[in-house]
Design a protein around this motif. Sequence first.
Motif: not given
Length: 805
Positions: A68-69, A72, A120, A124, A395, A399
């Motif tokens: 997920f990060g 972003a 992600g 964002t 996040l 995010p």
Amino acid sequence: MAGGDRRETLVATDRPAEGRRRRLMPHIPGGPWQGFGFALDRLWLAMGASLERELDAARGLPWLAVAFGAGALCYFALPSEPFAPALVLLAVGLVAAAWRMRETTGLFRLLLLGAMLASGIAVTKLRTDLVAAPILEREVTATVTGWVEGREGRRGGYRLTLRVASISGAKLRHPPTRITVTVRGAAPEVGDAVSMLARLRPPSGPVLPGGYDFARNAYYEGIGATGFAYGPSKTIDLGPVPLTIRLREPLEYVREAIRIRVLAALSGDTGRVASALIIGDPGGISDRAEDDLRQSGLAHVLSVSGLHMVLVAGAAFWMIRALLALVPTLALRYPIKKWAAAGAIGVTFFYLLISGLDVAAQRSFIMTAIVFSAILVDRRAISMRNVAVATFVVLMLAPESILSAGFQMSFAATVALVAGFEALSRYRRRRRGPAAERSIAGSVLGWVAALVAGLAVTSLLGGLGTTPFALYHFQRMAPLSIVANVLAMPLVDFLVMPMALIAVLLMPFGLDQPFLAVMGFGIDGMMVVADRVAAWSEGSGGAAMPSAAALLIFIAGFLWLALMGDRWRLAGLVPMLLGGAMAFLPARPDMLIAANGLSVAYRGADGRFQVLARKVDKFGAGIWLRADGNPRDPADPALKDGTACDSIGCVGRLPDGRVVALALDRAAFADDCRLAALVVTPLVAPAACHAMTAVVDRPRLARSGAIALAARPVPLPAPASLPRSRGAAMATDSDEFASSDEAIVSSDEAATDAPSIDADAPVAPPFIATHDAEDPPDGGSRLDALFVVGTTYPAVRRAWMPPLD
């Protein structure tokens, strides 16, 4: 084999079919690939079994958080703005596909990771569209009226956040709705309606390619302009205060009351540090104190983050549980541990409110609340699963924080600490033997040794996780941070923060002063440690800014090492070492050009940057020097050695003999375009100049932002001499350079600020730029032929970047 073991029968009798192929390598009877194929099969099966064990141990969730990060991050790496509905449909489609393929283990996991990656990116993008707000298009001086939404202390004044009601005195297409303004002296309170004359400018972008983007951070905070006020503000009547500001007024009143009480009890840097620890406002701390804390590795104490939240929550948890345990009926019949955990969450939330609701503090509160919530539901309080849950929550809400140094360093330190202490716990369980008899003195010594060892290990693990990020974002390491933390953190952990908590709780009763005095004693001890350690490590710890690729490679290895629990985790050491080696061998540019075209840094014959500017911008030059690993002060006059300036511009010589010119007036173009290999100007350069040499002018800088140049190896003709010295009287020799474009800096202003130049002094012979018939027709193409060009902005603008005219 009585009883018949089916497994043994299969092993003994089942043989591979004739001609059967290996799964990974073709079967060549008696060939050299056969043994290699078996080895690869064993490696593949072992890795699959290891992955199964990791998932059984609930290690799958952290990897989903990583995906997920990464999504972003991918959003910010896109060259242009994506389409939000398409991203949402992609994420939903991948989730649905993963659910349909849940019986196929490998494909299910792959689709789930893809769904997290797409989610992600989509989250964002949605966040970016949600916070969109008007941005000031140009620098103006105007009268601003609005409500004070927030204020932060600064040396000699305050920085105010204003909710704008109107901006008069300047014609603006899109007036910003929120701005930050620095004022001197006393400042109005939150909720006051004010009017002030201010100089406003759009939030500035990165000072160099790959640097910190101030404009992006301001965009996600809804800030459309920054600036400073001319004189004091005036209180006016603008009608009802907006609801969101009215809700903040009581909280700001409490914060200001705490500030006054703290500064009344503690003076100087001691009081300012105490104010930073309690209400999250470090404004006013002296440069010397900040440098000592930064050089010693104790600067993290000034920012309300995970350390402070844990200390406050831990102290509250311990005190509440100890008080409840004094009542036997409660201790024996009720879950006082859970009550204490709930109380700790409440106290920590109050600390979050008075600390100013900073993004880093919010992130730390979320992580701390998840840890104590685990106690409420009878789960392990500290585990990698909880770190993953906190990552998802942070996040999902913000995010964009994935790019901030605070997010990266706090989560890296947390992951390193959790993984490190999990490994130590496994090692201690394997080595645990019968407890030895100890005397009271031996027990005390053992406790002290364990405390010192724990602080050393904590500092070592935290440093391992945060040093690469500190090097990338701040180009600074603290080589003796372990020493400083071992000496200072006991004071912070057991004296400063507990006394701060007690003092704040007792302030309504007027009993806070003795506890603040004890807190100040602990802060003074910490500052003595910072001063000594900074003196021991003076002149060390600085390094050039590493590439983003080096950081990403290191992060990949670090996450593999920390999140995997089997022997395969050691494979993460390889990319960590590779990324570390790349970090200390960065590709440094030969030249940096400011986004406003008013200054240039070029590498001199000694390999260090020289600054070509009529007046050195200390802020920008400081970032350039730090990114280059150069410890010089931006105020050092030696930065301009080898350069010559007058009222219309400056010239400097590159190590290969070529001349770079900074043209600040149209009168400089005639000679600069004819004699210099590169002309940099904040003006619109004439077409004749583009036809003669490489040019970086206002239109190009507007498209690209700050520029980094690396020289290409090109054959050079012999240098020649300038026909005459530069001077204000130098006129254009051709009508080709005439234009109605006005200079950014007037001749009178330039003559006032520029250093005096002796007309009879010898001038270093410049390189005469020769131009063949086959040369590219414009200055931009010539620039690409002479240099490898690195730009700040992509060709397609993103929402937080300054728009093109």
